[in-house]
Design an enzyme around this catalytic site. Sequence first.
Site, PDB file in Angstrom:
ATOM      1  N   LYS A  53       2.909  -2.032  11.597  1.00 16.08           N
ATOM      2  CA  LYS A  53       4.010  -1.446  11.072  1.00 16.08           C
ATOM      3  C   LYS A  53       3.489   0.117  11.189  1.00 16.08           C
ATOM      4  CE  LYS A  53       5.384  -5.128   8.165  1.00 16.08           C
ATOM      5  NZ  LYS A  53       5.431  -5.840   6.812  1.00 16.08           N
ATOM      6  N   GLN A  97       2.836  -5.466   0.956  1.00 18.99           N
ATOM      7  CA  GLN A  97       2.602  -6.554   1.953  1.00 18.99           C
ATOM      8  C   GLN A  97       2.252  -7.904   1.203  1.00 18.99           C
ATOM      9  OE1 GLN A  97       3.059  -6.373   5.596  1.00 18.99           O
ATOM     10  NE2 GLN A  97       2.798  -8.574   5.365  1.00 18.99           N
ATOM     11  N   ASP A 120      11.686  -2.818   1.706  1.00 21.71           N
ATOM     12  CA  ASP A 120      11.716  -4.297   2.076  1.00 21.71           C
ATOM     13  C   ASP A 120      13.006  -4.869   1.885  1.00 21.71           C
ATOM     14  OD1 ASP A 120       9.628  -5.427   3.758  1.00 21.71           O
ATOM     15  OD2 ASP A 120       8.421  -5.587   2.203  1.00 21.71           O
TER      16      ASP A 120
END
Length: 285
Positions: A53, A97, A120
């Site tokens: 990412k 994460q 997200d």
Amino acid sequence: MAQLLSGKVAAAACKEKIKQEVADRLAAGKNRPHLAAILVGDDPASRAYVRGKVKDCEEVGFESTLIHLPATASEEEVLHEIQQLNANPSVSGYIVQLPIPKHIDDKRILLAIDPEKDVDGFHPDNVGRMALGLPTYLPATPFGVLLLLEHYEISTEGKHAVIVGRSHIVGSPMSILLGRNGKLGNATATLTHSKTPNLEEMTRQADILIAAVGKPLYIKPKHVKPGAIVIDVGINRLEEKLVGDVDFERVEPIASAITPVPGGVGLMTRVGLLMNTLRAADGRG
Ligand code: NDP
């Protein structure tokens, strides 16, 4: 032979467009999109995902910040970082994460994220907006699948999409997005799971079959209608190799199009996150 729906090719094309948009916004005097990530612990897969990412951000011209906390970090420490990111106006959006260590309450973490910065798309506020078709961040993996279909000009309208797996981050939002009235929707979406009887009968009706089961090579030719489009979301480690939830070797000959693993949906998930961060730089809307 089935058409290969390459995440590599589609992601490169999408990233090129994002890069151009970043250049345009900077030329117009606007801010540079900035993605931050909180990583707790040293899970090798999570580290690799976050590294990917960060690399994507560099490629498209975003700023990125990685906050790496030890596996022993307390819930309060993670919450503190979240509050800092919520309050930092230079950060467009951020992710925590997953998975996070078990001693930390992941629901408490999720609810602490400012929905405006939840790139997200996991916060209940954003899940609700997605379900209602309001402006929001779409969960990155289903978003990535839609972008892949769009890249290959595969229309979903009027098709029967069968999704195997109903997790909150993949299967469920995938069925909502494909079934809704709008661009890249208008499919008839069937959501299946471990309690679905006669799974094969269901999946064999799919024009578009999406596997998000989390079981290596689970989808076999008996699950697939000849000519179906097969999207493999799964990422599993099997004998030191990464494989999907679809038995690619055996399913590919009967599908009309299929995604590889690796090199398929995983790369598009990262594009979904970039798209959300680009949006976040102007506010969620
Ligand atoms: P989860 O484990 O959260 O969910 C798996 C789902 O599959 C559950 O709904 C479960 O049903 C269902 N399931 C399990 N066994 C069967 C079965 N025999 N028949 C029908 N349904 C079954 O997984 P995720 O959604 O998080 O991930 C799915 C896969 O996608 C994994 O391989 C993961 O690594 C991968 N992944 C890939 C990403 C990418 O970017 N490519 C991103 C996220 C995940 P039930 O609800 O009844 O238990």
